[in-house]
Design an enzyme around this catalytic site. Structure first.
Site, PDB file in Angstrom:
ATOM      1  N   GLY A 626       0.814  -1.202   0.000  1.00  0.00           N
ATOM      2  CA  GLY A 626       0.000   0.000   0.000  1.00  0.00           C
ATOM      3  C   GLY A 626       0.853   1.259   0.000  1.00  0.00           C
ATOM      4  N   VAL A 630       8.593  -1.826  -3.512  1.00  0.00           N
ATOM      5  CA  VAL A 630       9.789  -2.202  -2.769  1.00  0.00           C
ATOM      6  C   VAL A 630      10.833  -2.614  -3.798  1.00  0.00           C
ATOM      7  CG1 VAL A 630      10.747  -3.712  -0.994  1.00  0.00           C
ATOM      8  CG2 VAL A 630       8.351  -3.001  -0.868  1.00  0.00           C
ATOM      9  N   ASP A 742      -1.993  -5.715  10.984  1.00  0.00           N
ATOM     10  CA  ASP A 742      -2.089  -6.262   9.621  1.00  0.00           C
ATOM     11  C   ASP A 742      -1.278  -7.559   9.521  1.00  0.00           C
ATOM     12  OD1 ASP A 742      -3.063  -6.392   7.072  1.00  0.00           O
ATOM     13  OD2 ASP A 742      -1.633  -4.968   6.220  1.00  0.00           O
TER      14      ASP A 742
END
Ligand code: NAG
Ligand code: NAG
Ligand code: NAG
Ligand code: NAG
Length: 956
Positions: A626, A630, A742
């Site tokens: 989100g 990366v 999360d």
């Protein structure tokens, strides 16, 4: 293809017995390999890894690996979901032939050391089992030698197909070839070859082969009574045909003999049983349907019916019957079977009908009803394509092997024409074998000397070996190639002189030889003089010196390159945690501290420019969250890192970025991903983490990790424990505690040693007060499938919300399934697993890809912990500390350390087997009637493999 009794059919389910090419749910033809064994048998388990074959349980024949029989294709395991305890080992693997050359590409197995002109029974076996994960069973053509055997149409992933051909093999080898027809990648599970006497099956000739439709033994009582080797010395497989409604079984304990020169040599075990009509005045009736093939819309059929009298009849009794086909007498006069001798009726020439209704009725003179002991039905295939001259084939095969020629050099070099080998041309005459007439291997990188096999290509007219690295001298034997008119050898490293035989051919004008650009070749006489040798060796010094220099340079470059690469790729070589200690800039600790937060934590601050350098301009993306992408990167010292760059469009804002940066600087635990540095350079924000080479746990559960292998249970268990420890640290080790918010499989990362680290703290929040203090926030965060329902309802996250999500991760580890199952209807993994476990069906819940490689008690316990973690009410859920303790126990259970505690009433395993259970376990793509027959065949294996799985948690 059905071979059926009409009445049975009318009654409902057809008895789909048989058939070689039938859907054999459990199938089993087992077989042997490499060179033929002492019986001349070859039995191959295709795709089997390693060198070692194994002994087949059913026949005690050795099944060999296939490496010695083919140089094409790759080995694969079929998908675990298509392996049940009753699946015979020979179905576990396949070799598949990816379409390097697309449609038309041919891949072959070569079976050697045969006797030319002899008859052989050849079986090919196929079980797709979704080995390639595409879930798309292929259709392809199967060839026996240069003749089409059949189109293999795999109809389902669990379908097992066995096809058998009886053919006369013209050479001392035979090839079994798979041809890509553009409808999927050909593959094969196994091949068997059995020699047959010349006199057997007279219908199989040099120009016609037999393809088995069915081979049935009437009269066995048990559907498990499959007869093959050693009861049948030819290892034909005789399946029982039982129809108790219409037939009465008869049998004899006494051996049934074969007459001399018996054409079929039906084995005694098969002939000792028979059937007669239940109503003695009726006839025996059955039928089969023709199976049109793409290349042969009305194939011809051969039927062989085997009869033997099993009762010693009184002198006034007569058993005599007619054999009728489609209402007309097929065997013209009455047939009386001999007492304890095999006899047969059969057609010598194939007949062509769309249906074959067979009726066997008693003649008017007969006092006894008709009987039948066995039947075989074959379709015929033309074997009129003639293979390339066998001497040419041996020669070109030897050449192929010596120079490791790849190209499309598979199967016969010239036949069929459409598949002839590249770089060759052949001559095709009407009544003789094709010959190789030109060979052009120019510029194909050939190394070594000129193979003497070129001299056995007797029909070759043009041979081009130019521009390769061939060394040694020119073989004089080439002068014996009387048809050869052009020999092209220029641009090689040949030495010696032109041999006298070739010189003569050149002189008489019958051969043109080109040999230029071979520096060491003496071209001007019968032999090289010593002086020339000297010159040559000087030359080689001149050459050798620069070569040595070049070699040194190359070596230096290689060494440098190696060092460079080592530097560049340390992720796989060094522990990436260490560089943290080398960080220079210290970072002020934010408020709050975790247990070892008292350690001086250092974090480096990067500029955006530095990040560009580290990531080579953000070249390689490792993943995306989100937050943004990366990227892969390398620090100056070679440490591999992951750089998470906040994208401007990111839903995760500056606040989350800062939250994560702050958290990461204050936490430090071996099971939490560690931050090496951060970047806050104008609008650019990034976090630099240690590189986790093995990616996310989710990829591994899905099986989409780098090597595609299934994560073994012990590793899953360790990952569960380690991630639990990471979470426990967040909850207990930090003050105030941190709630991750999360937790999910894609936020658990794995390093080279497969150690687990919790990642992605962007949503993490520190909540002051004790562990269970509820804090209201105004947005629900988390990932569907993992979100605590209580949090969902109250909007108040607690550490128990993490426990809930972690329970989902545990279920994923146990089942190999995602948090939300999509098929057939979307259902949460929790609900799905609860249902399965409530029925006590752990086998149905545990990831089948682990092949039972786990301690069932440990699995049960983990599943149990997972269910407790995912309890609806948070108060019923354990804390992460409890979870860690429980998982620790699971590890001990798995390691067998608490075996002696097994009497605590927990997790008992059952012994013994309920065969119905295993029947149920593979119901895909098989009709009831087939499974009645063949499933049972596999039962012998069931009995040897008693599952140790628990029947369920009912004991608790
Ligand atoms: C393969 O078999 C299926 C099912 O019988 C059939 O629908 C399909 O047309 C066949 N494919 C080929 C190429 O023969
Ligand atoms: C047996 O079959 C033949 C050929 O179909 C028929 O001609 C004959 O009448 C039958 N015999 C009896 C006894 O039914
Ligand atoms: C029946 O028996 C009689 C007398 O033995 C013989 O002549 C006749 O050929 C037989 N019929 C058949 C169909 O075998
Ligand atoms: C074959 O038999 C052996 C020993 O009896 C057994 O361990 C093995 O599981 C059996 N294999 C199969 C596939 O049934």
């Amino acid at each position: 293809m059905e071979l059926s009794t009409p009445r049975t059919m009318a009654a409902g389910p057809w008895l789909q017995l048989i058939l070689c090419l039938a859907v054999f749910a459990a199938a089993g033809v087992r077989q042997a390999c490499a060179q033929p064994d002492s019986k001349g048998f070859i039995s191959i388990d295709c795709g089997l890894q390693g060198e070692e074959g194994y002994v087949d349980n059913a026949t005690k024949l050795v099944l060999a690996t296939d490496a010695a029989f083919t140089d094409a294709g790759t080995n694969h395991n079929i998908s675990a979901e298509y392996i049940t305890p009753s699946t015979a080992r020979n179905w576990y693997t396949v070799r598949s032939f990816a379409a390097t050359a697309g449609a038309g590409a041919r891949s072959c197995y070569t079976l050697r050391s045969l006797v030319p002109g002899l008859k052989y029974l050849i079986r090919a076996r196929f079980k797709y089992g979704n080995y390639d994960g595409l879930d798309r069973p292929p259709v392809f053509d199967l060839y026996v030698g240069v003749n089409l055997w059949m189109t293999v149409n795999i109809t389902g992933p669990d379908t097992t197909m066995i096809t058998e051909a009886i053919v006369v093999v013209p050479d001392d080898f035979v090839q079994v070839c798979l041809v890509n027809t553009g409808a999927g990648t050909p593959f094969i599970s196994g091949i068997d070859l059995r020699p047959l006497k010349k006199t057997l099956y007279p219908q199989a000739t040099a120009t016609e082969g037999l393809v088995l439709l069915g081979r049935l033994n009437f009269g066995p009582v048990e559907p498990t009574d499959i007869i093959r080797y050693p009861a049948d010395p030819h290892d034909r497989v005789w399946y029982p045909w039982i129809d108790a409604t219409n037939w009465v079984e008869m049998s004899s304990k006494r051996k049934v003999q074969n007459v001399d020169d018996d054409h079929f040599e039906a084995p005694s075990a098969v002939m000792q049983t028979a059937i007669r009509p239940r109503n003695a005045s009726q006839s025996i009736e059955f039928f089969w349907d023709a199976e049109p093939q793409p290349n042969d819309p009305s194939p011809g059929y051969i039927a062989i019916m085997h009869f033997s009298e099993l009762q010693l009849l009184p002198s006034n009794a007569v058993r005599e019957f007619y054999v009728n086909l489609n209402g007309k007498p097929w065997y013209p006069s009455g047939f009386t079977p001999d007492y304890l001798y095999s006899g047969a009726t059969y057609n010598s020439l194939p007949s062509r009908h769309s249906r074959y209704n067979i009726s066997i009725n008693a003649t008017a003179n007969s006092t006894l009803p008709p009987i039948i002991n066995a039947v075989e039905v074959f379709s015929v295939i033309p074997t009129t394509n003639i293979a390339t001259d066998s001497q040419d084939v041996s020669a070109i095969m030897a050449i192929k092997t010596k120079y490791e020629v790849k190209k499309n050099w598979m199967g016969d070099p010239c036949v069929p024409k459409s598949m002839a080998w590249d770089r060759l041309t052949c001559s095709y005459a009407i009544a003789s074998s094709p010959r190789i007439v030109t060979v052009n291997l120019s510029s194909t990188g050939l190394n070594g000397d000129i193979s003497s096999s070129f001299a056995t290509l007797k029909a070759v007219q043009y041979l081009d070996l130019s521009n390769n690295n061939l060394t040694g001298s020119i073989p004089d034997a080439l002068s014996q190639l009387t048809s050869l008119t052009v020999l092209e050898l220029s641009g090689n490293k040949l030495n010696g002189s032109i041999p006298p035989g070739l010189l003569k051919r050149i002189q008489d004008g019958s051969l043109s030889l080109r040999y230029g650009n071979n520096p060491n070749l003496c071209s001007n006489g019968a032999s090289c003089q010593p002086a020339k040798t000297t010159r040559n060796s000087k030359l080689s010094i001149y050459i050798a010196v620069p070569i040595a220099v070049i070699l040194v340079i190359v070596l230096v470059v290689l060494v440098l390159l190696f060092c460079f690469l080592r530097r560049k790729r340390p992720g796989s070589m060094s522990n990436s945690v260490k560089p943290q200690n080398e960080m220079t800039t210290s970072y002020a600790l934010p408020s709050g501290v975790c247990e070892d937060g008292s350690l001086k934590l250092e974090s480096r601050r990067f500029t955006y420019k530095e990040l560009e350098m580290i990531t080579n301009n953000f070249q390689r993306v490792l993943g995306r969250g989100g937050f943004g992408y990366v990227y892969d990167g390398f620090l100056e010292d070679g440490t591999q890192v992951a750089v998470k760059l906040r994208s401007h469009s990111s839903s995760q804002g500056v606040k989350e970025f800062l939250a994560e940066a702050q958290i990461l600087t204050r936490i430090h635990h071996k099971n939490l991903v560690s931050m090496i540095g951060y970047c806050k350079d104008g609008e650019y924000m990034a976090l630099v983490y240690e590189y986790m080479s093995e990616g996310t746990l989710q990829e591994h559960i899905e099986g989409s990790n780098r090597n595609g292998a299934c994560l073994p249970w012990t590793q899953r268990l360790r990952i569960a424990l380690e991630s639990a420890q990471g979470l426990e640290y967040l909850h207990r080790g930090c003050n105030p505690p941190l709630i991750h918010r999360d937790v999910k499989a894609s936020n658990i990362l794995l390093n080279t040693r497969m150690e687990a680290r919790i990642a992605d703290f962007g949503l993490s929040k520190a909540f002051s007060g004790n562990n269970d203090t509820h804090v209201s926030t105004n947005t629900l965060v988390g990932t569907p499938g993992y979100v605590d329902p209580e949090y969902h309802a109250t909007m108040q996250p607690t550490s128990k919300s993490d426990v809930y999500s972690f329970g989902v991760v545990l279920l994923e580890l146990v089942t190999g399934k995602p948090a939300i199952l999509r098929e057939p209807v979307p259902i949460s993994i929790i609900q799905w697993a609860r249902q399965g476990l409530a029925r006590g069906n752990i086998e149905g819940v545990v990831d089948g890809r682990m092949h039972g490689g786990y301690d069932v008690n440990a699995v049960w316990k983990v599943a149990d912990v997972a269910l407790k973690c995912t309890a609806q009410a948070s108060v019923q859920r354990p804390t992460m500390t409890d979870v860690v303790a429980q998982l620790q126990e699971c590890v001990e259970l798995q390691n067998g350390r608490t075996e002696c505690n097994a009497n605590n009433g927990f997790y008992t395993g059952t012994s013994g087997i309920d065969p119905n259970l295993s029947y149920d376990s593979y119901t895909t793509d098989q009709s009831t009637s087939v499974s009645q027959n063949n499933t049972s065949f596999e039962m012998e294996h069931n009995f040897m493999r008693v599952p140790t799985m628990s029947k369920g948690p009912a004991a608790r």
